[in-house]
Scaffold this active site. Structure first.
Site, PDB file in Angstrom:
ATOM      1  N   HIS A  11      -2.091 -48.297 -16.079  1.00 42.23           N
ATOM      2  CA  HIS A  11      -1.709 -49.668 -16.391  1.00 42.23           C
ATOM      3  C   HIS A  11      -1.172 -49.765 -17.823  1.00 42.23           C
ATOM      4  O   HIS A  11      -1.825 -49.316 -18.769  1.00 42.23           O
ATOM      5  CB  HIS A  11      -2.948 -50.559 -16.223  1.00 42.23           C
ATOM      6  CG  HIS A  11      -2.703 -52.004 -16.441  1.00 42.23           C
ATOM      7  ND1 HIS A  11      -3.489 -52.787 -17.251  1.00 42.23           N
ATOM      8  CD2 HIS A  11      -1.761 -52.838 -15.942  1.00 42.23           C
ATOM      9  CE1 HIS A  11      -3.053 -54.024 -17.233  1.00 42.23           C
ATOM     10  NE2 HIS A  11      -1.997 -54.098 -16.454  1.00 42.23           N
ATOM     11  N   HIS A  53       4.347 -56.639 -23.314  1.00 39.31           N
ATOM     12  CA  HIS A  53       3.705 -57.495 -22.305  1.00 39.31           C
ATOM     13  C   HIS A  53       3.837 -58.978 -22.636  1.00 39.31           C
ATOM     14  O   HIS A  53       4.193 -59.781 -21.786  1.00 39.31           O
ATOM     15  CB  HIS A  53       2.221 -57.121 -22.190  1.00 39.31           C
ATOM     16  CG  HIS A  53       1.473 -57.944 -21.192  1.00 39.31           C
ATOM     17  ND1 HIS A  53       0.943 -59.183 -21.504  1.00 39.31           N
ATOM     18  CD2 HIS A  53       1.170 -57.721 -19.890  1.00 39.31           C
ATOM     19  CE1 HIS A  53       0.341 -59.679 -20.434  1.00 39.31           C
ATOM     20  NE2 HIS A  53       0.465 -58.815 -19.439  1.00 39.31           N
TER      21      HIS A  53
END
Ligand code: G3P
Ligand code: MG
Length: 244
Positions: A11, A53
């Site tokens: 991730h 992100h």
């Protein structure tokens, strides 16, 4: 369908062991035996796809303000590793092109999450898919994914041959129909909303179900055993042990 994506996916590249969305993180994932990485891609103020992100720079870099309003030259000066630990201080914020090149050099499969800043959904989908097509030319293509259906539709129009996954928090009741309409190959849902019923719906729809973010080893093994096609995890030190 013939689903060949690795079951364990690092991730944000480095998970929790290295700064997220950095080349150092991707390198560490490969060193630890991971076979696939996920990372987030957003457009800079100059329209360049870069790995990050959040829509703002504060949490994961030494910069301030919105990514979409920051030039490539300014982004190149930032430290995207120091927030994580002293060991990674000075780690640059990578471009999508750099990450694509590294994944291929390391033999890693890539899940490219299209992460548009608000208002740039279609443009981000189009640019990321178009560039992904060029960057992986002649290689096994990446899996694109997004929470934004607008970005997914734009990606489909720009590079229809690239596989796409639809990211959701809680899947809507009519998700199989919507997945089909999006021409997406997989559903990626939050661990919080995973359940036996969803798994059965996915089986009936013939759609691989991927779950994020799973950091408990026992939970991960149970999910994979139950038929989940893939897991996103921050525990990149455990991923290799969860099988290919
Ligand atoms: O793609 C799975 C996961 O990365 C989605 O959530 O917020 O970590 O990008 P997020
Ligand atoms: Mg992501």
């Amino acid at each position: 369908m013939n689903w060949d994506f690795p079951r364990g996916i690092a991730h944000r590249g480095g998970g929790s062991l290295a700064p997220e969305n950095t080349l150092a993180g991707i390198r560490l994932a490969a060193e630890l035996g991971c076979r696939a990485v996920e990372f987030d891609v957003m457009l800079s103020g100059d329209g360049t796809p870069v790995l990050i992100h959040d829509e703002t720079l504060e949490r994961t870099t030494s910069g301030r303000g919105r990514v979409a309003e920051t030039s490539d030259a300014e982004l190149a000066r930032l430290d995207a590793g120091g927030w994580h630990s002293a060991r990674y201080a000075g780690e640059p914020l990578p471009t999508f092109a750099d990450a694509a090149e590294l994944c291929q050099a390391l033999g890693l499969r890539a899940n490219v999450e299209i992460k548009p800043s608000s208002g740039a959904e279609a443009e981000t989908g189009r640019k990321v898919a178009g560039l992904a097509r060029e960057l992986w030319q002649g290689a096994v293509p990446p899996l694109l994914s997004s929470f934004s259906v607008e970005a997914l539709a734009a990606a489909a129009a720009a590079a229809p041959e690239l596989p796409r996954g639809w990211l959701v928090d809680a899947p809507p009741a009519d998700w199989p129909k919507r997945l089909h309409r999006l021409e997406a190959v997989s559903l990626h849902c939050s661990r919080r909303h995973f359940g036996r019923r969803l798994l059965e719906e996915a089986r009936q729809a013939g759609a691989p179900l991927l779950v994020y973010t799973v950091n408990d080893a026992e939970d991960a093994l149970q999910l994979l055993h139950s038929g989940v096609a893939g897991l996103f995890s921050d525990r990149i030190d455990l991923l290799a042990g969860w099988g290919a």
